[in-house]
Design a protein around this motif. Sequence first.
Motif, short mmCIF file in Angstrom:
data_model
loop_
_atom_site.label_atom_id
_atom_site.label_comp_id
_atom_site.label_asym_id
_atom_site.label_seq_id
_atom_site.Cartn_x
_atom_site.Cartn_y
_atom_site.Cartn_z
N GLN A 75 0.87 -1.12 -0.08
CA GLN A 75 -0.08 0.04 -0.14
C GLN A 75 0.80 1.32 0.07
N SER A 76 0.96 2.16 1.02
CA SER A 76 1.57 3.33 1.20
C SER A 76 2.87 3.16 1.67
N GLU A 77 3.11 2.08 2.30
CA GLU A 77 4.28 1.78 2.99
C GLU A 77 5.51 1.09 2.15
N GLU A 78 6.47 1.74 2.13
CA GLU A 78 7.62 1.32 1.06
C GLU A 78 9.07 1.37 1.87
N LEU A 79 9.94 0.36 1.70
CA LEU A 79 11.24 0.44 2.55
C LEU A 79 12.33 -0.43 1.90
N PHE A 80 13.36 -0.22 2.08
CA PHE A 80 14.77 -0.86 1.74
C PHE A 80 15.10 -1.51 3.12
N VAL A 81 15.30 -2.90 2.96
CA VAL A 81 15.82 -3.54 4.20
C VAL A 81 17.24 -4.23 3.87
N PRO A 82 18.35 -3.73 4.56
CA PRO A 82 19.57 -4.21 4.20
C PRO A 82 19.90 -5.41 4.32
N GLY A 83 20.55 -6.21 3.60
CA GLY A 83 20.95 -7.47 3.37
C GLY A 83 22.04 -7.80 4.43
#
Length: 142
Positions: A75-83
């Motif tokens: 939906q409106s949530e977006e994020l990068f999650v580090p590896g």
Amino acid sequence: MGFIDFISFSGFIIINMRIYRKNSAASTLGVEGIDEAELLLGIKDIDKVADYFSSQGSTIVAIKLGPKGCYLRHQSEELFVPGYSVGNVIDTVAGDGFAAGLLAGILRNESLERSGKYANGVGAMADQKYIDRRKKDNYYYN
């Protein structure tokens, strides 16, 4: 009863499965690696790949970025999650582990960020287990 439709284009094989969950809304999970997206769609831009999956009905989009981690959108949530840095990467093994970890997080009703951390962690662990096994059996390092 809700369900998750899991869709991924793994190499040239389309993986499509439906997972049923009690007391949840229906959702479609689109998972793809950025390199595969470029090959299949001709798109390398993360936002455009996510837009494409969203336009195709994915309510949750996950784009694998290899050791850099992943990009997630719901939906409106977006994020990068580090590896996690694990050295050698066997993409197929890491990608399968990523998908399993992401599904585990979603099925446990974890946050998007925590699901992404599961995904990256399981992908990294699966990759390392495979590398260790191949060294032991000596059919990779001759």
